[in-house]
Design a protein around this motif. Structure first.
Motif, PDB file in Angstrom:
ATOM      1  N   HIS A 103       0.821  -1.204   0.000  1.00 35.46           N
ATOM      2  CA  HIS A 103       0.000   0.000   0.000  1.00 35.46           C
ATOM      3  C   HIS A 103       0.861   1.263   0.000  1.00 35.46           C
ATOM      4  CE1 HIS A 103      -3.507  -2.507   0.847  1.00 35.46           C
ATOM      5  NE2 HIS A 103      -2.762  -3.138   1.746  1.00 35.46           N
ATOM      6  N   PHE A 104       0.421   2.262  -0.750  1.00 32.95           N
ATOM      7  CA  PHE A 104       1.116   3.546  -0.868  1.00 32.95           C
ATOM      8  C   PHE A 104       0.069   4.659  -0.870  1.00 32.95           C
ATOM      9  CE2 PHE A 104       3.640   0.278  -2.803  1.00 32.95           C
ATOM     10  CZ  PHE A 104       4.954   0.574  -2.477  1.00 32.95           C
ATOM     11  N   SER A 105       0.436   5.814  -0.291  1.00 32.98           N
ATOM     12  CA  SER A 105      -0.497   6.933  -0.288  1.00 32.98           C
ATOM     13  C   SER A 105       0.207   8.220   0.109  1.00 32.98           C
ATOM     14  CB  SER A 105      -1.648   6.675   0.691  1.00 32.98           C
ATOM     15  OG  SER A 105      -2.556   7.769   0.710  1.00 32.98           O
ATOM     16  N   ASN A 106      -0.397   9.350  -0.301  1.00 36.28           N
ATOM     17  CA  ASN A 106       0.079  10.659   0.135  1.00 36.28           C
ATOM     18  C   ASN A 106      -0.909  11.312   1.102  1.00 36.28           C
ATOM     19  OD1 ASN A 106      -1.912  11.040  -1.786  1.00 36.28           O
ATOM     20  ND2 ASN A 106      -0.893  12.755  -2.800  1.00 36.28           N
ATOM     21  N   ALA A 107      -1.805  10.513   1.700  1.00 38.15           N
ATOM     22  CA  ALA A 107      -2.759  11.038   2.663  1.00 38.15           C
ATOM     23  C   ALA A 107      -2.063  11.292   3.999  1.00 38.15           C
ATOM     24  CB  ALA A 107      -3.923  10.075   2.856  1.00 38.15           C
ATOM     25  N   GLU A 108      -2.343  12.430   4.615  1.00 36.14           N
ATOM     26  CA  GLU A 108      -1.755  12.756   5.917  1.00 36.14           C
ATOM     27  C   GLU A 108      -2.312  11.801   6.970  1.00 36.14           C
ATOM     28  OE1 GLU A 108      -1.411  14.100   9.770  1.00 36.14           O
ATOM     29  OE2 GLU A 108      -3.334  14.408   8.784  1.00 36.14           O
ATOM     30  N   GLY A 109      -1.407  11.220   7.765  1.00 35.95           N
ATOM     31  CA  GLY A 109      -1.825  10.273   8.788  1.00 35.95           C
ATOM     32  C   GLY A 109      -1.924   8.846   8.319  1.00 35.95           C
ATOM     33  N   SER A 110      -1.629   8.584   7.040  1.00 37.81           N
ATOM     34  CA  SER A 110      -1.727   7.221   6.518  1.00 37.81           C
ATOM     35  C   SER A 110      -0.553   6.348   6.949  1.00 37.81           C
ATOM     36  CB  SER A 110      -1.794   7.234   4.988  1.00 37.81           C
ATOM     37  OG  SER A 110      -0.573   7.703   4.434  1.00 37.81           O
ATOM     38  N   LYS A 111       0.567   6.988   7.308  1.00 35.49           N
ATOM     39  CA  LYS A 111       1.792   6.266   7.690  1.00 35.49           C
ATOM     40  C   LYS A 111       2.296   5.389   6.541  1.00 35.49           C
ATOM     41  CE  LYS A 111       1.810   4.534  11.895  1.00 35.49           C
ATOM     42  NZ  LYS A 111       1.354   3.820  13.115  1.00 35.49           N
ATOM     43  N   MET A 145       5.206   7.449  -0.040  1.00 32.81           N
ATOM     44  CA  MET A 145       4.679   8.058  -1.263  1.00 32.81           C
ATOM     45  C   MET A 145       5.823   8.278  -2.225  1.00 32.81           C
ATOM     46  SD  MET A 145       2.028   9.169  -2.879  1.00 32.81           S
ATOM     47  CE  MET A 145       2.614   8.923  -4.562  1.00 32.81           C
ATOM     48  N   GLY A 146       5.759   7.647  -3.371  1.00 36.99           N
ATOM     49  CA  GLY A 146       6.787   7.816  -4.379  1.00 36.99           C
ATOM     50  C   GLY A 146       6.657   9.134  -5.109  1.00 36.99           C
ATOM     51  N   GLY A 147       7.779   9.601  -5.678  1.00 32.51           N
ATOM     52  CA  GLY A 147       7.774  10.843  -6.428  1.00 32.51           C
ATOM     53  C   GLY A 147       9.021  11.654  -6.185  1.00 32.51           C
ATOM     54  N   GLU A 148       8.930  12.955  -6.427  1.00 31.43           N
ATOM     55  CA  GLU A 148      10.086  13.847  -6.393  1.00 31.43           C
ATOM     56  C   GLU A 148      10.187  14.594  -5.065  1.00 31.43           C
ATOM     57  OE1 GLU A 148       9.569  16.437  -9.698  1.00 31.43           O
ATOM     58  OE2 GLU A 148       9.725  14.835 -11.194  1.00 31.43           O
ATOM     59  N   TYR A 149      11.410  14.623  -4.534  1.00 28.49           N
ATOM     60  CA  TYR A 149      11.687  15.353  -3.298  1.00 28.49           C
ATOM     61  C   TYR A 149      13.010  16.095  -3.429  1.00 28.49           C
ATOM     62  CZ  TYR A 149       8.298  12.128  -1.073  1.00 28.49           C
ATOM     63  OH  TYR A 149       7.186  11.395  -0.738  1.00 28.49           O
ATOM     64  N   VAL A 150      13.159  17.129  -2.607  1.00 30.82           N
ATOM     65  CA  VAL A 150      14.447  17.816  -2.434  1.00 30.82           C
ATOM     66  C   VAL A 150      14.687  17.911  -0.936  1.00 30.82           C
ATOM     67  CG1 VAL A 150      15.711  19.981  -2.708  1.00 30.82           C
ATOM     68  CG2 VAL A 150      14.288  19.133  -4.576  1.00 30.82           C
TER      69      VAL A 150
END
Length: 316
Positions: A121-129, A132-137
């Motif tokens: 399981h993957f998610s960008n929901a706050e509190g999901s623990k 989340m894949g994607g771009e970061y700096v």
């Protein structure tokens, strides 16, 4: 007939936005780095490297990043394996270290809990623990007191440094989610001790005392976690010099792989990638978009009964 079906599925996934893995020869990577490209232990999958390099080169071109190194993570690999990558092309450095993945939650209305070895399981929901894949700096660091622990026969304050990430697109709420990187260790509080002279004492003069728990390579609350040695190396690398981090998979990848599994199609023929060992374990991945999962988490939080904070017993 089967060949026609595979071709049809590949076309559908291409139109859906899935990006195929790019071979080392086609991606224009340096020759010395090609030996590290692949799906074996200690290697980086072609699509992960391709996207990580593209993100880094874009941010360097825009003069947002000057660090000679960049980082990547393949969250489809098993926990404990080298799935976090530190790459310094000018210095010809490639290092793969272990890293945790988000453990998720098991709620009555939605079960999005992950196993210890593989993330489903993957998610960008706050509190999901969840991861989340994607771009970061990488951004600034914060060091905080976690409690007293017994080391070499005496009580010592333990501090943990947290490296903040700034995201873009699906990861733009990284700060809201308190997503970043830190050492895979925490202090499990056991009791409180009176130590009024301590700068960390509460109003009554007590400090929390506990034991260190190391979960290197295991699950986390959605943050990226490393071993103590890797943490020190990464923090030195990004100190006063931010760099990029690309985490695979993104939502589009997860959805595309899930459709391929449902259609019993070959991932390779469809131009898709997922670690084979973990895919066998999880069956099929699932992406929970924030717009769908956030209301579930918010309702669960509102349903929790109000309780008084638990008071630690006094140390003997």
């Amino acid at each position: 007939m089967r060949r026609r079906m595979r071709i049809f599925v590949a076309v559908i996934f291409a139109l859906s936005g899935a990006v195929p893995g790019i071979s080392a020869a086609q991606s224009g990577i340096p020759g010395w780095l090609k030996a590290h490209v692949g799906t074996g232990e200690g290697q980086i999958a072609p699509v992960v490297l391709s996207r990580a390099r593209a993100l880094y080169q874009e941010r360097v071109k825009r003069r947002e990043v000057r660090n000679p190194c960049y980082m990547a993570k393949d969250a489809t690999r098993p926990g404990g394996s080298g799935r976090y990558y530190i790459i310094c092309e000018k210095q010809r450095v490639f290092r793969a270290v272990s890293s945790g993945h988000g453990n998720g939650r098991k709620l009555q209305r939605a079960n999005f809990a992950n196993g210890r070895q593989c993330a489903r399981h993957f998610s960008n929901a706050e509190g999901s623990k969840l991861t989340m894949g994607g771009e970061y700096v990488t951004a600034k660091t914060r060091t905080s007191f976690k409690g007293y622990v017994r080391q070499s026969g005496k009580l010592t304050p333990f501090h943990r440094t947290f490296l903040l990430f700034d995201g873009r697109g699906e990861t733009s709420n990284a700060r809201e989610r308190a997503i970043g990187g830190h050492q895979a260790v925490f202090v499990k509080w056991q009791c409180r001790m009176q130590m009024p002279r301590s700068p960390y004492a509460d109003e009554e003069g007590y400090v929390p005392v506990g034991r260190l728990v190391d979960y290197t390579g295991g699950r986390s609350n959605g943050c990226t976690t490393w071993s103590g040695e890797a943490t020190r190396e990464i923090l030195r690398l990004v100190e006063n010099s931010p760099t990029t981090l690309y985490i695979y998979p993104e939502g589009r990848d997860i959805d595309a792989v899930a459709r391929a599994v449902k259609a019993r199609a070959s991932l390779a023929d469809a131009g898709l990638y997922w670690n084979s060992a973990c895919l066998r374990e999880i069956g099929a991945p699932r992406f929970w978009p924030k717009r769908k999962l956030q209301p579930v988490i918010n309702r669960w939080r509102r349903s929790l009964p109000k309780t008084e904070p638990r008071e630690l017993p006094i140390c003997r």
